[in-house]
Design a protein around this motif. Structure first.
Motif, PDB file in Angstrom:
ATOM      1  N   GLY A 146      40.873  20.321  27.899  1.00  0.00           N
ATOM      2  CA  GLY A 146      39.816  19.838  27.034  1.00  0.00           C
ATOM      3  C   GLY A 146      39.439  20.905  26.022  1.00  0.00           C
ATOM      4  O   GLY A 146      40.202  21.847  25.766  1.00  0.00           O
ATOM      5  N   LEU A 147      38.242  20.787  25.465  1.00  0.00           N
ATOM      6  CA  LEU A 147      37.792  21.727  24.444  1.00  0.00           C
ATOM      7  C   LEU A 147      37.798  23.166  24.936  1.00  0.00           C
ATOM      8  O   LEU A 147      38.354  24.065  24.289  1.00  0.00           O
ATOM      9  CB  LEU A 147      36.383  21.336  23.986  1.00  0.00           C
ATOM     10  N   ILE A 148      37.180  23.413  26.105  1.00  0.00           N
ATOM     11  CA  ILE A 148      37.043  24.785  26.594  1.00  0.00           C
ATOM     12  C   ILE A 148      38.376  25.328  27.092  1.00  0.00           C
ATOM     13  O   ILE A 148      38.782  26.446  26.732  1.00  0.00           O
ATOM     14  CB  ILE A 148      35.984  24.865  27.710  1.00  0.00           C
ATOM     15  N   GLY A 149      39.082  24.565  27.898  1.00  0.00           N
ATOM     16  CA  GLY A 149      40.357  25.036  28.423  1.00  0.00           C
ATOM     17  C   GLY A 149      41.354  25.350  27.320  1.00  0.00           C
ATOM     18  O   GLY A 149      42.016  26.397  27.337  1.00  0.00           O
ATOM     19  N   THR A 150      41.454  24.462  26.328  1.00  0.00           N
ATOM     20  CA  THR A 150      42.394  24.702  25.227  1.00  0.00           C
ATOM     21  C   THR A 150      41.952  25.878  24.378  1.00  0.00           C
ATOM     22  O   THR A 150      42.795  26.662  23.898  1.00  0.00           O
ATOM     23  CB  THR A 150      42.538  23.431  24.370  1.00  0.00           C
ATOM     24  N   SER A 151      40.640  26.052  24.187  1.00  0.00           N
ATOM     25  CA  SER A 151      40.149  27.207  23.418  1.00  0.00           C
ATOM     26  C   SER A 151      40.469  28.509  24.148  1.00  0.00           C
ATOM     27  O   SER A 151      40.847  29.506  23.517  1.00  0.00           O
ATOM     28  CB  SER A 151      38.639  27.082  23.172  1.00  0.00           C
ATOM     29  N   VAL A 152      40.320  28.534  25.478  1.00  0.00           N
ATOM     30  CA  VAL A 152      40.704  29.710  26.256  1.00  0.00           C
ATOM     31  C   VAL A 152      42.196  29.981  26.065  1.00  0.00           C
ATOM     32  O   VAL A 152      42.616  31.123  25.818  1.00  0.00           O
ATOM     33  CB  VAL A 152      40.384  29.505  27.755  1.00  0.00           C
ATOM     34  N   SER A 169      51.056  21.214  21.571  1.00  0.00           N
ATOM     35  CA  SER A 169      51.446  21.048  20.171  1.00  0.00           C
ATOM     36  C   SER A 169      50.582  21.864  19.226  1.00  0.00           C
ATOM     37  O   SER A 169      50.992  22.173  18.111  1.00  0.00           O
ATOM     38  CB  SER A 169      51.375  19.570  19.778  1.00  0.00           C
ATOM     39  N   LEU A 170      49.376  22.235  19.694  1.00  0.00           N
ATOM     40  CA  LEU A 170      48.476  23.073  18.897  1.00  0.00           C
ATOM     41  C   LEU A 170      48.786  24.561  19.045  1.00  0.00           C
ATOM     42  O   LEU A 170      48.105  25.395  18.451  1.00  0.00           O
ATOM     43  CB  LEU A 170      47.025  22.810  19.308  1.00  0.00           C
ATOM     44  N   GLY A 171      49.767  24.873  19.878  1.00  0.00           N
ATOM     45  CA  GLY A 171      50.139  26.270  20.083  1.00  0.00           C
ATOM     46  C   GLY A 171      49.371  26.952  21.192  1.00  0.00           C
ATOM     47  O   GLY A 171      49.318  28.187  21.253  1.00  0.00           O
ATOM     48  N   ALA A 172      48.782  26.146  22.112  1.00  0.00           N
ATOM     49  CA  ALA A 172      47.957  26.720  23.174  1.00  0.00           C
ATOM     50  C   ALA A 172      48.767  27.191  24.371  1.00  0.00           C
ATOM     51  O   ALA A 172      48.198  27.796  25.293  1.00  0.00           O
ATOM     52  CB  ALA A 172      46.902  25.705  23.633  1.00  0.00           C
ATOM     53  N   GLY A 173      50.047  26.925  24.403  1.00  0.00           N
ATOM     54  CA  GLY A 173      50.861  27.362  25.537  1.00  0.00           C
ATOM     55  C   GLY A 173      51.981  26.385  25.814  1.00  0.00           C
ATOM     56  O   GLY A 173      52.260  25.473  25.014  1.00  0.00           O
ATOM     57  N   LEU A 174      52.607  26.556  26.973  1.00  0.00           N
ATOM     58  CA  LEU A 174      53.733  25.718  27.382  1.00  0.00           C
ATOM     59  C   LEU A 174      53.259  24.652  28.360  1.00  0.00           C
ATOM     60  O   LEU A 174      52.579  24.962  29.346  1.00  0.00           O
ATOM     61  CB  LEU A 174      54.819  26.572  28.041  1.00  0.00           C
ATOM     62  N   ALA A 175      53.649  23.421  28.113  1.00  0.00           N
ATOM     63  CA  ALA A 175      53.277  22.317  28.996  1.00  0.00           C
ATOM     64  C   ALA A 175      54.293  22.212  30.130  1.00  0.00           C
ATOM     65  O   ALA A 175      55.020  21.231  30.260  1.00  0.00           O
ATOM     66  CB  ALA A 175      53.196  21.023  28.202  1.00  0.00           C
ATOM     67  N   GLU A 176      54.342  23.243  30.947  1.00  0.00           N
ATOM     68  CA  GLU A 176      55.287  23.287  32.057  1.00  0.00           C
ATOM     69  C   GLU A 176      54.755  24.202  33.144  1.00  0.00           C
ATOM     70  O   GLU A 176      53.858  25.014  32.919  1.00  0.00           O
ATOM     71  CB  GLU A 176      56.651  23.773  31.589  1.00  0.00           C
ATOM     72  N   GLU A 177      55.328  24.049  34.322  1.00  0.00           N
ATOM     73  CA  GLU A 177      54.932  24.895  35.447  1.00  0.00           C
ATOM     74  C   GLU A 177      55.551  26.286  35.295  1.00  0.00           C
ATOM     75  O   GLU A 177      56.732  26.410  34.940  1.00  0.00           O
ATOM     76  CB  GLU A 177      55.400  24.279  36.762  1.00  0.00           C
ATOM     77  N   PRO A 178      54.802  27.344  35.583  1.00  0.00           N
ATOM     78  CA  PRO A 178      55.390  28.689  35.558  1.00  0.00           C
ATOM     79  C   PRO A 178      56.384  28.852  36.694  1.00  0.00           C
ATOM     80  O   PRO A 178      56.283  28.194  37.735  1.00  0.00           O
ATOM     81  CB  PRO A 178      54.175  29.599  35.734  1.00  0.00           C
ATOM     82  N   ALA A 179      57.331  29.742  36.498  1.00  0.00           N
ATOM     83  CA  ALA A 179      58.373  29.951  37.505  1.00  0.00           C
ATOM     84  C   ALA A 179      57.837  30.612  38.766  1.00  0.00           C
ATOM     85  O   ALA A 179      58.400  30.457  39.846  1.00  0.00           O
ATOM     86  CB  ALA A 179      59.502  30.789  36.903  1.00  0.00           C
ATOM     87  N   GLY A 180      56.768  31.369  38.642  1.00  0.00           N
ATOM     88  CA  GLY A 180      56.169  32.053  39.790  1.00  0.00           C
ATOM     89  C   GLY A 180      54.689  32.253  39.558  1.00  0.00           C
ATOM     90  O   GLY A 180      54.124  31.725  38.585  1.00  0.00           O
ATOM     91  N   PRO A 181      54.020  32.996  40.430  1.00  0.00           N
ATOM     92  CA  PRO A 181      52.577  33.200  40.273  1.00  0.00           C
ATOM     93  C   PRO A 181      52.236  33.889  38.952  1.00  0.00           C
ATOM     94  O   PRO A 181      52.884  34.864  38.567  1.00  0.00           O
ATOM     95  CB  PRO A 181      52.211  34.097  41.465  1.00  0.00           C
ATOM     96  N   VAL A 182      51.217  33.373  38.271  1.00  0.00           N
ATOM     97  CA  VAL A 182      50.725  34.012  37.045  1.00  0.00           C
ATOM     98  C   VAL A 182      49.646  35.025  37.430  1.00  0.00           C
ATOM     99  O   VAL A 182      49.182  35.076  38.579  1.00  0.00           O
ATOM    100  CB  VAL A 182      50.160  32.963  36.064  1.00  0.00           C
ATOM    101  N   GLY A 197      30.537  25.823  22.834  1.00  0.00           N
ATOM    102  CA  GLY A 197      30.919  24.416  22.791  1.00  0.00           C
ATOM    103  C   GLY A 197      31.148  23.994  21.363  1.00  0.00           C
ATOM    104  O   GLY A 197      31.152  24.819  20.443  1.00  0.00           O
ATOM    105  N   GLY A 198      31.338  22.719  21.150  1.00  0.00           N
ATOM    106  CA  GLY A 198      31.579  22.191  19.812  1.00  0.00           C
ATOM    107  C   GLY A 198      31.255  20.719  19.768  1.00  0.00           C
ATOM    108  O   GLY A 198      31.092  20.062  20.796  1.00  0.00           O
ATOM    109  N   GLY A 251      39.387  19.682  19.173  1.00  0.00           N
ATOM    110  CA  GLY A 251      38.222  20.434  18.728  1.00  0.00           C
ATOM    111  C   GLY A 251      38.283  21.907  19.096  1.00  0.00           C
ATOM    112  O   GLY A 251      37.360  22.667  18.790  1.00  0.00           O
ATOM    113  N   ALA A 252      39.380  22.341  19.733  1.00  0.00           N
ATOM    114  CA  ALA A 252      39.487  23.711  20.246  1.00  0.00           C
ATOM    115  C   ALA A 252      39.727  24.715  19.124  1.00  0.00           C
ATOM    116  O   ALA A 252      40.336  24.396  18.094  1.00  0.00           O
ATOM    117  CB  ALA A 252      40.612  23.801  21.275  1.00  0.00           C
ATOM    118  N   ARG A 253      39.245  25.954  19.376  1.00  0.00           N
ATOM    119  CA  ARG A 253      39.434  27.045  18.428  1.00  0.00           C
ATOM    120  C   ARG A 253      39.659  28.340  19.199  1.00  0.00           C
ATOM    121  O   ARG A 253      39.013  28.583  20.222  1.00  0.00           O
ATOM    122  CB  ARG A 253      38.205  27.250  17.531  1.00  0.00           C
TER     123      ARG A 253
END
Length: 368
Positions: A10-16, A42-55, A115-116, A123-125
């Motif tokens: 959502g707004l907060i998670g994507t902004s983080v 698609s906004l460049g917030a990361g990869l829509a996939e599971e990491p290979a191991g613990p982050v 928030g926004g 709405g993320a930034r």
């Protein structure tokens, strides 16, 4: 921090996620809504996939009532080395996490106060949290490494860490955020019922008071449910103030006006006194009431506190700072070289520095 998993886009998670990507962190995204997850990606917030191991860090960005279950699931599969959340209520998620057997050593609750108007990933930034307070609510069991990692998250998002107990956070947010949302919704509904002609006359003053009413009602339903008792108390207190204000205003009505109580012989001076009683605590320009980020600068002093390399030491320090009632405006960790002691630099208002130093000394912290 090299990698992070953000659960909830959502707004907060994507902004983080955007803030972390901007600082060179590898971010993975997860959401029960695949469309929302792909939108954030698609906004460049990361990869829509599971990491290979613990982050390094999992950030749980879901409604308060879902935090405990999501956290338990993430820890059960070893998704990350450390965990935090960004829910706007803290006591409920903390209770749920304990009840579900989550590991408290590797979890620190958090809430960025930002928030926004536009909900969701669109709405993320990346700069949403810059210079905004980010409340952390570490339990006494929280590990030093976990606290360090969550503080690094706050620093990467360019926010200002503020340490509080979960219950204190919920009382404060009920007054500053949750009750105002209820009031905004009620006022917006009053304007709507008054008809189109009235609504078309509304200006920026009405907009400033009611803009939060446009926020996602489903999300706000979750927030209010998670902090219902504290919000009810805040609304009750505000309602009492409004009843008193209404009584004072009726006393100001001209003789013979509907709603004015019988007050023969009331002088203009008495009317003025009643008005001062209504507004006397307000100082006219907002300073002293809204003296937060962006307000006038406050002189500060930095205290350097050495901490040992034992589990829970940083959490114990933060708990003692919170117990002293000091408003810490910034925290910086000086990581030690091998065999040396870490230093925690606490920036505190000059007026509070002496009292905090004495309180920490009484708790056997060697303040420098």
């Amino acid at each position: 921090m090299r990698s992070a998993l953000v659960v909830g886009t959502g707004l907060i998670g994507t902004s983080v996620a955007l803030a972390l990507v901007t600082r060179g962190v590898q971010v993975y995204l997860s959401d029960v809504d695949r469309t929302a997850e792909l939108t954030a990606a698609s906004l460049g917030a990361g990869l829509a996939e599971e990491p290979a191991g613990p982050v390094d860090l999992a950030v749980v960005a879901v409604p308060p009532g879902a935090v405990g279950g999501v956290l338990a699931g993430l820890q059960a599969r070893g998704a990350a080395r450390h965990y935090t959340d960004v829910a706007s209520a803290k006591s409920g998620p903390e209770r749920d996490a304990v009840a579900l057997g989550c590991d408290p050593v590797r979890y620190v609750g958090g809430h960025p106060l930002a928030g926004g108007e536009r909900p969701g990933a669109l709405g993320a930034r990346a700069d949403l949290f810059e210079r905004r307070s980010w409340v952390l609510t570490p339990r006494p069991e929280a590990g030093t490494e976990t606290l360090n990692t969550v503080l690094e998250l706050v620093a990467l998002c360019r926010a200002v860490p503020v340490v509080m107990e979960a219950a204190a956070h919920d009382r404060v947010l009920a007054l500053l955020s949750h009750a105002p949302y209820v009031v905004a919704r009620l006022l917006a509904e009053r304007v709507r019922r008054a008809g189109r002609d009235t609504a078309e006359l509304s200006g920026p003053g009405t907009g400033d008071l009611t803009w939060t009413a446009a926020a996602d009602p489903e999300l706000w339903g979750e927030v209010l449910r998670a902090n219902a008792a504290e919000v009810a108390d805040a609304v009750d207190e505000l309602a009492a103030d409004l009843r008193e204000a209404a009584a004072g205003l009726r006393g100001l009505a001209a003789p013979g006006e509907p709603g004015r109580p019988d007050a023969p012989g009331m002088s203009g001076r008495e009317d003025g006194g009643m008005m001062r009683g209504l507004l006397g605590e307000w100082n006219g320009d907002g300073t002293g009431v809204f003296g937060g980020r962006g307000g006038p600068p406050v002189r500060s002093r930095t205290l350097a506190v050495p901490i040992g390399d034992r589990p829970g030491e940083l959490a114990r320090l933060f708990a003692d700072v919170a117990g002293a009632g000091a408003n810490v405006t910034d925290v910086r960790l000086e990581h030690p070289e091998a065999g040396r002691t870490a230093l925690v630099h606490l920036a505190v208002a000059e007026a509070q520095a002496g009292a905090l130093e004495r309180a920490l000394a009484a708790r056997e912290w060697p303040v420098g």
